[in-house]
Design an enzyme around this catalytic site. Sequence first.
Site, PDB file in Angstrom:
ATOM      1  N   LYS A  78      -8.402  28.159  13.549  1.00 49.30           N
ATOM      2  CA  LYS A  78      -7.750  29.257  14.288  1.00 49.30           C
ATOM      3  C   LYS A  78      -6.229  29.120  14.238  1.00 49.30           C
ATOM      4  CE  LYS A  78      -9.832  28.114  18.164  1.00 49.30           C
ATOM      5  NZ  LYS A  78     -10.554  26.895  17.693  1.00 49.30           N
ATOM      6  N   ARG A  81      -4.019  14.052  17.394  1.00 47.30           N
ATOM      7  CA  ARG A  81      -4.298  14.389  18.793  1.00 47.30           C
ATOM      8  C   ARG A  81      -5.311  13.422  19.389  1.00 47.30           C
ATOM      9  NH1 ARG A  81      -5.316  20.832  18.894  1.00 47.30           N
ATOM     10  NH2 ARG A  81      -6.981  20.174  20.284  1.00 47.30           N
ATOM     11  N   ARG A 121     -12.178  31.438  26.839  1.00 42.60           N
ATOM     12  CA  ARG A 121     -13.154  30.436  26.458  1.00 42.60           C
ATOM     13  C   ARG A 121     -14.365  30.443  27.383  1.00 42.60           C
ATOM     14  NH1 ARG A 121      -9.535  26.823  23.564  1.00 42.60           N
ATOM     15  NH2 ARG A 121     -10.520  24.919  22.879  1.00 42.60           N
ATOM     16  N   ARG A 123     -16.239  18.302  22.705  1.00 43.14           N
ATOM     17  CA  ARG A 123     -15.570  19.611  22.574  1.00 43.14           C
ATOM     18  C   ARG A 123     -16.495  20.627  21.904  1.00 43.14           C
ATOM     19  NH1 ARG A 123     -10.452  18.001  19.395  1.00 43.14           N
ATOM     20  NH2 ARG A 123     -10.070  20.238  19.247  1.00 43.14           N
TER      21      ARG A 123
HETATM   22  P1  AP5 Z   1      -6.829  24.048  13.077  1.00 42.13           P
HETATM   23  O1  AP5 Z   1      -6.298  25.317  12.552  1.00 42.13           O
HETATM   24  O2  AP5 Z   1      -5.902  23.075  13.703  1.00 42.13           O
HETATM   25  O3  AP5 Z   1      -8.110  24.320  14.001  1.00 42.13           O
HETATM   26  P2  AP5 Z   1      -8.270  25.098  15.365  1.00 42.13           P
HETATM   27  O4  AP5 Z   1      -9.398  26.063  15.224  1.00 42.13           O
HETATM   28  O5  AP5 Z   1      -6.958  25.631  15.831  1.00 42.13           O
HETATM   29  O6  AP5 Z   1      -8.784  23.876  16.226  1.00 42.13           O
HETATM   30  P3  AP5 Z   1      -8.317  23.256  17.601  1.00 42.13           P
HETATM   31  O7  AP5 Z   1      -8.931  21.876  17.634  1.00 42.13           O
HETATM   32  O8  AP5 Z   1      -6.842  23.290  17.794  1.00 42.13           O
HETATM   33  O9  AP5 Z   1      -9.019  24.166  18.576  1.00 42.13           O
HETATM   34  P4  AP5 Z   1      -9.535  23.847  19.932  1.00 42.13           P
HETATM   35  O10 AP5 Z   1     -10.032  25.169  20.286  1.00 42.13           O
HETATM   36  O11 AP5 Z   1     -10.490  22.753  20.131  1.00 42.13           O
HETATM   37  O12 AP5 Z   1      -8.260  23.195  20.648  1.00 42.13           O
HETATM   38  P5  AP5 Z   1      -7.204  23.831  21.611  1.00 42.13           P
HETATM   39  O13 AP5 Z   1      -5.907  23.276  21.238  1.00 42.13           O
HETATM   40  O14 AP5 Z   1      -7.393  25.294  21.755  1.00 42.13           O
HETATM   41  O15 AP5 Z   1      -7.599  23.297  11.847  1.00 42.13           O
HETATM   42  C1  AP5 Z   1      -8.238  22.052  12.058  1.00 42.13           C
HETATM   43  C2  AP5 Z   1      -8.001  21.173  10.812  1.00 42.13           C
HETATM   44  O16 AP5 Z   1      -8.681  21.731   9.690  1.00 42.13           O
HETATM   45  C3  AP5 Z   1      -6.527  21.053  10.399  1.00 42.13           C
HETATM   46  O17 AP5 Z   1      -6.343  19.756   9.902  1.00 42.13           O
HETATM   47  C4  AP5 Z   1      -6.370  22.100   9.270  1.00 42.13           C
HETATM   48  O18 AP5 Z   1      -5.372  21.718   8.334  1.00 42.13           O
HETATM   49  C5  AP5 Z   1      -7.758  22.071   8.642  1.00 42.13           C
HETATM   50  N1  AP5 Z   1      -8.190  23.363   8.139  1.00 42.13           N
HETATM   51  C6  AP5 Z   1      -7.995  24.602   8.708  1.00 42.13           C
HETATM   52  N2  AP5 Z   1      -8.600  25.554   7.966  1.00 42.13           N
HETATM   53  C7  AP5 Z   1      -9.206  24.904   6.924  1.00 42.13           C
HETATM   54  C8  AP5 Z   1      -9.997  25.351   5.812  1.00 42.13           C
HETATM   55  N3  AP5 Z   1     -10.294  26.648   5.633  1.00 42.13           N
HETATM   56  N4  AP5 Z   1     -10.456  24.418   4.947  1.00 42.13           N
HETATM   57  C9  AP5 Z   1     -10.166  23.091   5.119  1.00 42.13           C
HETATM   58  N5  AP5 Z   1      -9.420  22.613   6.144  1.00 42.13           N
HETATM   59  C10 AP5 Z   1      -8.949  23.515   7.035  1.00 42.13           C
HETATM   60  O19 AP5 Z   1      -7.684  23.209  23.018  1.00 42.13           O
HETATM   61  C11 AP5 Z   1      -7.507  21.829  23.318  1.00 42.13           C
HETATM   62  C12 AP5 Z   1      -7.991  21.576  24.734  1.00 42.13           C
HETATM   63  O20 AP5 Z   1      -7.192  22.338  25.667  1.00 42.13           O
HETATM   64  C13 AP5 Z   1      -9.438  21.999  25.038  1.00 42.13           C
HETATM   65  O21 AP5 Z   1     -10.367  21.005  24.664  1.00 42.13           O
HETATM   66  C14 AP5 Z   1      -9.371  22.214  26.562  1.00 42.13           C
HETATM   67  O22 AP5 Z   1      -9.382  20.990  27.248  1.00 42.13           O
HETATM   68  C15 AP5 Z   1      -7.999  22.838  26.735  1.00 42.13           C
HETATM   69  N6  AP5 Z   1      -8.036  24.315  26.661  1.00 42.13           N
HETATM   70  C16 AP5 Z   1      -7.455  25.086  25.693  1.00 42.13           C
HETATM   71  N7  AP5 Z   1      -7.699  26.393  25.927  1.00 42.13           N
HETATM   72  C17 AP5 Z   1      -8.453  26.438  27.062  1.00 42.13           C
HETATM   73  C18 AP5 Z   1      -9.033  27.508  27.783  1.00 42.13           C
HETATM   74  N8  AP5 Z   1      -8.901  28.800  27.392  1.00 42.13           N
HETATM   75  N9  AP5 Z   1      -9.752  27.210  28.893  1.00 42.13           N
HETATM   76  C19 AP5 Z   1      -9.889  25.919  29.308  1.00 42.13           C
HETATM   77  N10 AP5 Z   1      -9.368  24.858  28.655  1.00 42.13           N
HETATM   78  C20 AP5 Z   1      -8.652  25.118  27.533  1.00 42.13           C
END
Ligand code: AP5
Length: 229
Positions: free
Chosen positions: A20, A167, A95, A178
């Site tokens: 994402k 991270r 979420r 997660r």
């Molecule tokens: P990346 O683009 O970084 O993935 P992402 O989908 O953004 O994953 P996140 O882990 O950041 O999402 P998340 O939803 O768990 O975390 P968030 O920060 O929102 O890509 C991942 C990797 O793959 C990278 O290395 C990239 O280079 C690679 N890649 C990408 N596309 C690729 C492809 N096509 N092919 C190969 N490789 C690829 O949330 C973190 C924490 O915050 C949560 O656990 C929770 O505690 C809290 N939080 C956040 N939002 C909320 C909410 N709305 N409500 C409650 N708690 C929340």
Amino acid sequence: MALHAHDEVVLLLGAPGAGKGTQARVLAGLLGIPHVASGDLLREHRQRGSDLGRAAQVIMDRGDLVPDDLVVEMILERLSRPDAERGALLDGFPRTLAQAEALDSRLAERGGRVRAAVYVDVPTDVLIERLAGRWMCRSCQASFHQRFNPPARARVCDGCGGELYQRPDDRPEVVANRVNVYLRDTLPLVERYQSRGILRRVDGNRPIETVRTSLREALGLTEVAGMPA
Ligand code: AP5
């Protein structure tokens, strides 16, 4: 995709590691709206040491969701800033059902709506490999992958020159939680937007550029002579 009304938002849905953040930075630029990522905002609060950041820290590090009221308040405040007047590309929010309902109410008050929800679909085993090899920029939160999307210089962000780090919630045992939390609390939202007829599904288990092309097509963002339409 032309956004018409005040406060139209586009959602990017998908599991942790679905890509994402990687895609949202480019798509938001093409849409001409800010990229609003709840995880990035929470990490900024942690870096600043705000009350919210301190409350979120332990919860995030074990891979659970931060309470709805805290996250909703944070996102609604962000959406009230002038750069989000036309809308925003939301990444990682909503979420839970409560977050989705809070977003709908807030948009309805201002004559806005969720214009489209794009679901980036990636199998679970692929997510774990992606997160284990992810490196993220401490300054601008761009993400890289040691194999799939390496930075030009080890541990240095291509975009801003910031330091890359891993991270704490990308440890395998936290990733497993997660993913489970995502399947339980967030995946049901896909059905919500599907039943409204605004869901678009994209196969995220392909190279980054290929996924990007499909996302652009899903959002009606076509390219003319190298420039976004
Ligand atoms: P990346 O683009 O970084 O993935 P992402 O989908 O953004 O994953 P996140 O882990 O950041 O999402 P998340 O939803 O768990 O975390 P968030 O920060 O929102 O890509 C991942 C990797 O793959 C990278 O290395 C990239 O280079 C690679 N890649 C990408 N596309 C690729 C492809 N096509 N092919 C190969 N490789 C690829 O949330 C973190 C924490 O915050 C949560 O656990 C929770 O505690 C809290 N939080 C956040 N939002 C909320 C909410 N709305 N409500 C409650 N708690 C929340």
